[in-house]
Every structure is written in C-alpha cells, then in structure tokens.
Design a protein around this motif. Structure first.
Motif, short mmCIF file in Angstrom:
data_model
loop_
_atom_site.label_atom_id
_atom_site.label_comp_id
_atom_site.label_asym_id
_atom_site.label_seq_id
_atom_site.Cartn_x
_atom_site.Cartn_y
_atom_site.Cartn_z
N ARG A 164 -8.35 -1.84 -11.51
CA ARG A 164 -7.22 -2.36 -12.48
C ARG A 164 -6.13 -1.52 -12.73
O ARG A 164 -5.05 -2.10 -12.98
CB ARG A 164 -8.09 -2.68 -13.73
CG ARG A 164 -7.43 -3.30 -14.91
CD ARG A 164 -8.23 -3.69 -16.03
NE ARG A 164 -8.83 -2.43 -16.40
CZ ARG A 164 -9.90 -2.44 -17.65
NH1 ARG A 164 -10.14 -3.61 -18.07
NH2 ARG A 164 -10.38 -1.44 -17.82
N ASN A 165 -6.32 -0.24 -12.84
CA ASN A 165 -5.38 0.77 -13.32
C ASN A 165 -4.58 1.48 -12.04
O ASN A 165 -3.97 2.20 -12.26
CB ASN A 165 -5.81 1.67 -14.33
CG ASN A 165 -6.14 0.88 -15.65
OD1 ASN A 165 -5.58 0.16 -16.15
ND2 ASN A 165 -7.43 1.59 -16.21
N TRP A 166 -4.74 0.90 -11.04
CA TRP A 166 -4.42 1.66 -9.68
C TRP A 166 -2.87 1.53 -9.71
O TRP A 166 -2.37 0.40 -10.12
CB TRP A 166 -5.06 1.12 -8.56
CG TRP A 166 -6.49 1.56 -8.26
CD1 TRP A 166 -7.06 2.18 -8.99
CD2 TRP A 166 -6.95 1.54 -7.08
NE1 TRP A 166 -8.46 2.70 -8.64
CE2 TRP A 166 -8.20 2.16 -7.25
CE3 TRP A 166 -6.84 1.25 -5.64
CZ2 TRP A 166 -9.41 2.40 -6.37
CZ3 TRP A 166 -7.72 1.27 -4.72
CH2 TRP A 166 -8.90 1.92 -5.00
N ARG A 167 -1.98 2.67 -9.20
CA ARG A 167 -0.75 2.76 -8.78
C ARG A 167 -0.75 3.11 -7.49
O ARG A 167 -1.74 3.36 -6.83
CB ARG A 167 -0.11 3.65 -9.85
CG ARG A 167 0.00 3.25 -11.24
CD ARG A 167 0.80 4.06 -12.04
NE ARG A 167 0.10 5.38 -12.28
CZ ARG A 167 0.64 6.39 -13.15
NH1 ARG A 167 1.72 6.40 -13.55
NH2 ARG A 167 -0.19 7.33 -13.36
N VAL A 168 0.53 3.14 -6.82
CA VAL A 168 0.78 3.69 -5.58
C VAL A 168 1.75 4.89 -5.44
O VAL A 168 2.74 4.87 -6.33
CB VAL A 168 1.52 2.47 -4.82
CG1 VAL A 168 1.98 2.77 -3.14
CG2 VAL A 168 0.50 1.16 -4.64
N ASP A 193 -5.73 5.69 -9.72
CA ASP A 193 -5.52 5.85 -11.24
C ASP A 193 -5.26 7.38 -11.46
O ASP A 193 -6.08 8.11 -11.77
CB ASP A 193 -6.76 5.34 -12.19
CG ASP A 193 -6.30 5.60 -13.65
OD1 ASP A 193 -4.99 5.91 -13.94
OD2 ASP A 193 -7.22 5.23 -14.48
N PHE A 194 -4.26 7.62 -10.83
CA PHE A 194 -3.88 8.99 -10.71
C PHE A 194 -2.98 9.85 -11.75
O PHE A 194 -2.34 8.93 -12.57
CB PHE A 194 -3.25 9.35 -9.40
CG PHE A 194 -2.10 8.46 -8.95
CD1 PHE A 194 -0.86 8.62 -9.46
CD2 PHE A 194 -2.17 7.58 -7.84
CE1 PHE A 194 0.24 7.88 -9.19
CE2 PHE A 194 -1.38 6.61 -7.46
CZ PHE A 194 0.03 6.96 -8.37
N ALA A 195 -3.28 11.13 -12.07
CA ALA A 195 -2.34 11.70 -12.79
C ALA A 195 -0.78 11.85 -12.08
O ALA A 195 -0.93 12.13 -11.02
CB ALA A 195 -2.70 13.14 -13.22
N VAL A 213 1.14 14.21 -7.81
CA VAL A 213 0.20 12.97 -7.78
C VAL A 213 -1.17 13.65 -7.72
O VAL A 213 -1.41 14.62 -6.74
CB VAL A 213 0.08 11.84 -6.97
CG1 VAL A 213 -0.71 10.75 -6.83
CG2 VAL A 213 1.67 11.28 -6.87
N VAL A 214 -2.02 13.79 -8.78
CA VAL A 214 -3.25 14.28 -8.68
C VAL A 214 -4.63 13.19 -8.78
O VAL A 214 -4.37 12.48 -10.02
CB VAL A 214 -3.48 15.29 -9.85
CG1 VAL A 214 -4.81 16.02 -9.87
CG2 VAL A 214 -2.32 16.46 -9.65
N MET A 243 0.57 14.94 -2.99
CA MET A 243 -0.17 14.20 -3.11
C MET A 243 -1.67 14.96 -3.06
O MET A 243 -1.96 15.46 -2.10
CB MET A 243 -0.55 12.92 -2.41
CG MET A 243 0.67 12.14 -1.98
SD MET A 243 0.50 10.87 -0.83
CE MET A 243 2.09 10.34 -0.32
N THR A 244 -2.48 15.21 -4.19
CA THR A 244 -3.61 16.12 -4.07
C THR A 244 -4.72 15.21 -4.53
O THR A 244 -4.85 14.58 -5.55
CB THR A 244 -3.39 17.29 -5.20
OG1 THR A 244 -2.12 17.84 -4.94
CG2 THR A 244 -4.47 18.11 -5.35
N MET A 245 -5.54 15.42 -3.65
CA MET A 245 -7.07 14.74 -3.90
C MET A 245 -7.94 16.03 -4.53
O MET A 245 -8.23 16.81 -3.87
CB MET A 245 -7.67 14.12 -2.72
CG MET A 245 -8.98 13.67 -2.91
SD MET A 245 -8.86 12.15 -4.03
CE MET A 245 -10.78 11.86 -4.30
#
Length: 595
Positions: A143-147, A181-183, A197-198, A240-242
């Motif tokens: 629901r709160n996902w972004r790209v 839903d990343f920082a 992006v975290v 981009m950090t996982m």
C-alpha cells in the motif's frame, strides 16, 4: 538515421508477492518479418560470471492480433517467434528470490530487479527507445510502496509507479529498480541531485548525517575527474541500499548503485557520540567504491566491453585497473573527503596489504591472469582459492598504490596516478555515452602509464601486473615518510587454517598451503571434534595453552568417518602489517592521501 520513436515497451507487475513472481509483458511494434528472436542476458555487467538468468522464467507465450504465436526455444537464453503480422506481444513470469545486488527479489517487504534479470532483449532493435510501465502491486502489503530508479520518468511522478523511458536497451538494463516503503532523502553534489534510498528496518537512522557524508565523498570524486568544471557525468544519481542483519556488497550502474549492508553499519540518531564506527566507515568505503565506478568501468571501459556481449563471457586482462584501481581510490577518497584521518587510512591500507600477503595464490597467478580468469576462477571460488588465485581487487589496489608511488617518485611529485585516471577519463570516458563509445586496450594502458611517468614502466608492469612478484611497498613508501612493518605474531601457535563454529564443534573452511594443518593432512570440510581429547569448540582457546613446536592430536570427522591427525604447531603466519606515517620532513615527497 536512428529511429527515436519507442517501438519496444514493457509492463512489469509484481504478480504474487508471496510466490515471488513478476509478470512481464513485452510488446514489439515492428517484429522481424522472418520471425523475431528474444534473448535474456546470461550475465550482468560488473559481476563476471554466467548466471543464466533465463532459468528463472517460469512460463512464456507470444501472441499477435489476439492470436497465439508459436515460440521455439533456440538455447537456454533465447526464443524465436514465428513470423507474425503487426504488433507482437510476449508474456512471461519471472521467479525473483535472489536477495543480492545482481538479480531480482520480491516479497511482502519490497521488490527489486535488474533489467538483465527481467527484460528480454529484442535483437536488431537494441538502439531504439525502450519504455517500461512499472505497475503498483495489488496487495495490501504494498500500500505504501514507492519506486526508486535512475530511469527518466515518461508518465510517472518521481518515485511513483507509472511509465519510464530508456534511450536504448543498454540504459534500460543499467538502471535497477527498487520498490517498497523505503526511507528517502536527497542531497546535491556540485548541483546534481543524489537520492539515498534505504530499504529495510533501521531504527533511528541518521539520514541527514549519511547524506552529509556521502555529499563530501561525491563532491570530492566529481572534482577529481573534472577539477575545472566540477561537472558530474550524470544528471541524477541514486544510492539504493537494502539493509539486512548481516550482509555486504554492491554493484555499479551508470547513474545509480545497488548496495546491501548490515543494519549495524548505518549511523543512528541514538549514537552517543559522532565518531564514525568501523562498520559505518566500511559502508562509506563501499559507497565510495561504487560511485568511483561511475567513471571507471561505466564510462572508461575495456575495449571488449564496448559494447558488451551479454550472452557470452567477455574476457579482459584489465580488471586489475577497473576494479583494483577503484579499490585503491575508494579508501583514498575517505581520507580526501574527511571521513577518516591519515592514521585511519594507513590502518585500512595495512589491513589490505596483510590480506593479500596471506594467500599463497598470489605467487601463482598474476593480476592480469586473474582478470582474464574472473569468469571461471574468481567468481567460482572454492576452498582452495586462497592457495590458487589472487584477487584483482585486493592486489589490484596495491598495484594502484605502487604505481602511484612510483610515478610520484620518478616525476619528483609533479605527476601521480591521479593524472593517469584523469587522462583515461578525458580520452576514453567523457564522451562514451555521447556518440563516441570507445574502450581502452591493454597496449593503450601501458603507453599511457609511460606517458604520465615520463619513463618506461615496463619493468613494473612485467613484475607486478603480468608477473607474480609482490609490490615492494616497504621500499616504495620510505621516500614518502611512511614506515612499513610486518609484526606478525609468530610466537602464537596456529593450525594455519580458517575455522568456523559448527554447533559445538569447529569446521575447517580453508587450509593454507604449507601450514600446520596442511602438513598434518587436515582438509577443508573436516569437522574438528577434539584436540588432545578436549572438545574443539574454541580452537584458539585450546591452542593458547601450547607453544610453537608442540604436537597435538586432533580428532575430526571427514564426512561420516572419524580421523586422527598428529599436528606439529607452527607460529601464526598471518601478516600483521602496520603502516605509520612519520612527521613530514622538508623536501619529502607528497603522500598519495594528500588532497
């Protein structure tokens, strides 16, 4: 004249988060009249191993005008569609459960993919614009996902689901996508936006500090390659950090990087002091490494990478330059940007030197051969790797240091490896994506080194790059006021093997050639159960009660058979390299860490 009208379009949807399935639709407006071929890359640039991404395609079918079109599989990577009139559509599902920077991963927490894992190539139309519609998952968990991606938006808001466009297939697959839903935060480095992006849970993440530190590193590298204009080679960049419990790795792209790090390595607002932890320095070094690749390997390339052939191995003897020099400069830019001091830099450097000297493989394989053999050896390491191969990353970094010191000494400080990198950038990298793509050959690298140094560097190249001799760092560092010492603990008894805990026992993972374990017949994979009748749960603790030259009886399981070994303990052979910068003397040559 090239066709600039999009003729290749994709739709990618996270079909089933729990089953880890992406659904991809590929539409070709003008398929080849003799029958269109489709192919998925066998490897991803930056990771030199045939990975056979097509094995993750679960099912695939084609249609035209609403009617099925037969697909024939040509090999494990490619298919041919029978001739069809009008627009041709191919639909397929991709299994995504590789939590790494190299492939694709999908679950209820996030989605990530590299284009090499999910986007079929349309041979003959790679230079056409490619459009991709990234659809939001129909799942409450998303629901709160972004790209997040470096791809330009076509019909989408930045960070939003929708349509993105790439100039060609190469840009498409060189622009990974993170969904979740990343920082998110953004800073500017010499005017260019950089997104951070975290993804993953990081309590009290200190994002402002992370951005401030990355800004200093990025600005230092931009100014390094373009000291006058300070112009970055991209219009926007994405980190981009996982975040995971325990992990480390990165993969470079032309305007972004995909990273994996341990949760404990990121800075937190709860920290009592503002000293950068060892883990955080390690993470900043990783970011520095991948960012330096924006120039060195994404634009300055080996000739065989211009262009890539993504279906077969692309052999080059130059990875010591593209990965090794990048490894040299990653920590160098930590000190140049103020992340660590000179003392901290030489501590990291000493650790790197010791790591190279630890492996016997360095006397058997040159970094040039290691580069060429990356496909079959470096990326397919086994338990004997330390005894058989050398890392073109680690020794390549020492090659960079050795060349830097040599050039500075021969030119009395007027030139350095910095001048080599800037010359490579100006001649081979700056215009790579501006219509004049050209890679560099080994002969051109040799000539450029001679040109910058003002003398023949063939002896250095033949001994340390194409040969297997150790770079004489003690000798090379002395004129720069850096003391080199090897303070290995030779009085400490050791098996000279890498050992990990295996329940209450200990498992041997690597046996170093010529060491006590090797001479006694112990092998990698053996599970040590007892040393002189005491359980081998803490090997170091048990051996601390002995002295060098003592003989101990070791019981171990090899598979399901109990074996007994008589081991004469040797002194620890792990190099303990310390590099100590001395107070600067008048007339002393400038150190590589100097800005």
């Amino acid at each position: 004249m090239k066709n600039n009208k999009p003729g290749i379009s994709y739709t990618i949807a996270a079909k089933d988060l729990a089953a880890h399935l992406f659904h991809v639709t590929l539409t070709v407006d003008n398929p080849a009249p003799e029958g269109q071929i489709f192919a998925l890359p066998a490897w991803i640039p930056g990771s030199y191993m045939i990975r056979e991404f097509s094995r993750n395609i679960i099912r695939i079918n084609a249609s035209a005008g609403g009617k099925p079109v037969e697909l024939t599989k040509l090999d494990k990577h490619s298919w041919r569609a029978l001739p069809a009139k009008g627009r041709l559509t191919v639909e397929y599902e991709v299994y995504a459960w590789d939590l790494s920077v190299r492939a694709a991963h999908l679950d209820q927490s996030h989605g990530f993919f590299n284009g090499t894992s999910v986007f079929l190539r349309v041979p003959g139309q790679e230079d056409s614009p490619h459009v991709v519609d990234i659809q939001k998952p129909d799942d409450e968990a998303a629901r709160n996902w972004r790209v997040a991606t470096a791809l330009p938006e076509l019909k989408a808001r930045r960070y939003g689901f929708g349509t993105y466009i790439a100039k060609n297939y190469d840009e498409l697959i060189d622009s990974p996508v993170e969904m979740g839903d990343f920082a998110l935060a953004t800073f500017k480095a010499h005017g260019v936006p950089h997104d951070v992006v975290v993804t993953g849970r990081v309590p009290n993440l200190d994002m402002p500090r992370l951005c401030a530190d990355l800004k200093q590193i990025c600005e230092a590298q931009i100014a390094f390659f373009e000291p006058r204009s300070k112009k970055a080679p991209m219009d926007r960049y994405v980190f981009m950090t996982m975040v995971v419990g325990d992990g480390y790795g990165g993969l470079e792209h032309r305007a972004s990087t995909a990273l994996i790090c341990s949760r404990a390595d990121l800075p937190t607002t709860a920290a009592r002091d503002k000293e950068r932890s060892e883990g955080y320095i390690k993470f900043l070094g990783l970011c520095s490494h991948e960012y330096f690749h924006t120039w060195n390997v994404k634009r300055i390339k080996p000739a065989v990478f211009a262009p890539y052939d993504l279906q077969v191995e692309n052999y080059t003897p130059l990875l010591w330059l593209f990965e090794g020099f990048t490894s040299y400069y990653d920590d160098l830019f930590l000190v140049r940007s103020g992340m660590i001091d000179e003392k901290g830099y030489y501590k990291l450097l000493g650790k790197g030197v010791g790591g190279v000297l630890r492996g016997a493989g360095r006397s058997k394989q040159s970094v040039a051969d290691s580069s060429f053999d990356a496909w079959g050896k470096y990326y397919r390491q086994d338990e004997n790797a330390a005894n058989a191969i050398v890392s073109y990353y680690a020794k390549g970094s020492l090659i960079g240091l050795g060349l830097d010191l040599t050039i500075r000494a021969k030119t009395e400080g007027k030139r350095s490896l910095d001048d080599v990198m800037r010359a490579l950038w100006q001649r081979y990298g700056r215009d790579f994506y501006n219509g004049r793509p050209r890679g560099v050959t080994p002969a051109e690298v040799d000539a450029l080194l001679d040109e910058i140094a003002g003398t023949k560097l063939k002896p250095f190249v033949e001994k340390y790059i194409r040969g297997t001799e150790d770079v004489p760092l003690q000798k090379l560092l002395a004129p720069f006021g850096v003391e080199y010492k090897d303070e290995r603990k030779s009085s400490k008894p050791s098996l000279d093997a890498n050992i990990t805990r295996d329940g209450a026992d200990s498992k041997v993972t690597v046996v170093h050639e010529g060491g006590a374990a090797h001479r006694a017949g112990i092998s990698a994979g053996d599970v040590l159960v007892a040393i002189d009748s005491l359980r081998a749960g803490n090997v170091d603790g048990l051996l601390s009660r002995y002295k060098v030259g003592d003989t101990v009886k070791v019981h171990a399981f090899r598979r399901d058979e109990l074996m007994t070994f008589s081991v004469k303990l040797q002194g620890e052979r792990i190099p303990g390299i310390t590099l100590t910068p001395q107070p600067r003397q008048k007339g002393e040559l400038r150190r590589p860490s100097a800005v």
